[in-house]
Design an enzyme around this catalytic site. Structure first.
Site, PDB file in Angstrom:
ATOM      1  N   THR A  15     -31.995  43.877 -46.914  1.00  0.00           N
ATOM      2  CA  THR A  15     -32.164  45.130 -46.179  1.00  0.00           C
ATOM      3  C   THR A  15     -32.329  46.315 -47.124  1.00  0.00           C
ATOM      4  O   THR A  15     -32.000  46.249 -48.312  1.00  0.00           O
ATOM      5  CB  THR A  15     -30.969  45.381 -45.241  1.00  0.00           C
ATOM      6  OG1 THR A  15     -29.781  45.505 -46.015  1.00  0.00           O
ATOM      7  CG2 THR A  15     -30.816  44.259 -44.238  1.00  0.00           C
ATOM      8  N   ASP A  16     -32.843  47.411 -46.585  1.00  0.00           N
ATOM      9  CA  ASP A  16     -33.039  48.628 -47.364  1.00  0.00           C
ATOM     10  C   ASP A  16     -31.975  49.666 -46.983  1.00  0.00           C
ATOM     11  O   ASP A  16     -31.030  49.357 -46.257  1.00  0.00           O
ATOM     12  CB  ASP A  16     -34.453  49.167 -47.167  1.00  0.00           C
ATOM     13  CG  ASP A  16     -34.772  49.521 -45.717  1.00  0.00           C
ATOM     14  OD1 ASP A  16     -33.833  49.675 -44.901  1.00  0.00           O
ATOM     15  OD2 ASP A  16     -35.964  49.633 -45.397  1.00  0.00           O
ATOM     16  N   GLN A  17     -32.141  50.889 -47.433  1.00  0.00           N
ATOM     17  CA  GLN A  17     -31.159  51.940 -47.153  1.00  0.00           C
ATOM     18  C   GLN A  17     -31.085  52.302 -45.677  1.00  0.00           C
ATOM     19  O   GLN A  17     -30.115  52.904 -45.239  1.00  0.00           O
ATOM     20  CB  GLN A  17     -31.474  53.195 -47.974  1.00  0.00           C
ATOM     21  CG  GLN A  17     -31.177  53.024 -49.443  1.00  0.00           C
ATOM     22  CD  GLN A  17     -31.426  54.301 -50.226  1.00  0.00           C
ATOM     23  OE1 GLN A  17     -32.207  55.158 -49.824  1.00  0.00           O
ATOM     24  NE2 GLN A  17     -30.742  54.430 -51.355  1.00  0.00           N
ATOM     25  N   MET A  18     -32.076  51.926 -44.914  1.00  0.00           N
ATOM     26  CA  MET A  18     -32.059  52.202 -43.474  1.00  0.00           C
ATOM     27  C   MET A  18     -31.345  51.096 -42.707  1.00  0.00           C
ATOM     28  O   MET A  18     -31.198  51.172 -41.493  1.00  0.00           O
ATOM     29  CB  MET A  18     -33.494  52.356 -42.947  1.00  0.00           C
ATOM     30  CG  MET A  18     -34.206  53.563 -43.527  1.00  0.00           C
ATOM     31  SD  MET A  18     -35.921  53.709 -42.930  1.00  0.00           S
ATOM     32  CE  MET A  18     -36.729  52.449 -43.928  1.00  0.00           C
TER      33      MET A  18
END
Length: 142
Positions: A15-18
Site C-alpha cells: 500500500t501507499d500513503q493513502m
C-alpha cells in the site's frame, strides 16, 4: 474460455500513503495470476527457462476502477485474451472482496532466447504449450 482464479491477501507493504494498493503492485498480481494460469495447464515457467527461453512482457494495459485497501481480500481472474502461436495476450480482472472489479487489464508476451532476445515461435518450440493454449482459448477441457 478457461479462467483461473487466484486469491490475494493485501499486505501492508503493497500500500501507499493513502492506504490503498500502490498501482504498480497490480502488475505483480497479474504475474501471480498468469503463473497460476500456466500451472493450471500443467506447465511451469522454469521448464521453459531451463531451455534458455524467457517470456517478457511486451505490452501492458491496465484500468483502475476503484482502490483496494490493506487487509482486504482480493482475487485475480486470469484467462487467454488472444494467442496466435507467437504472441500471447493474457486478460486479468482483480476483484475486491465483494466480488466487484477493481482493476482490469492485459499483458502481451512473446518468447525469446535468453542469450540474444530473438523472438521464437511458441507453437514451434513448445508444441505442448501451444496445444494447451489453443484448448484454453477455445474453452476445451485439458
Amino acid at each position: 474460455m478457461r479462467k483461473v482464479t487466484t486469491p490475494i491477501q493485501v499486505r501492508y507493504q503493497e500500500t501507499d500513503q493513502m492506504g490503498v494498493v500502490y498501482h504498480a503492485n497490480y502488475l505483480i498480481w497479474f504475474e501471480i495470476g498468469r503463473t497460476a494460469f500456466v500451472e493450471s495447464l500443467g506447465f511451469q515457467y522454469h521448464e521453459m527457462e531451463a531451455e534458455g527461453v524467457v517470456s517478457p512482457v511486451i505490452d501492458a494495459d491496465i484500468q483502475f476502477k476503484h482502490p483496494i485497501r490493506y487487509g482486504e481480500a482480493a482475487t485475480v481472474e486470469t484467462w487467454l485474451e488472444s494467442y496466435n502461436g507467437v504472441r500471447t495476450t493474457y486478460g486479468y480482472q482483480v476483484l475486491d472482496q465483494a466480488g466487484q472489479p477493481a482493476v482490469t487489464g492485459t499483458t502481451q508476451h512473446v518468447i525469446v532466447r535468453k542469450t540474444n532476445f530473438r523472438p521464437l515461435s511458441l507453437k514451434k518450440h513448445f508444441p505442448q504449450w501451444d496445444q494447451a493454449y489453443q484448448r484454453a482459448l477455445h474453452g476445451e477441457a485439458q
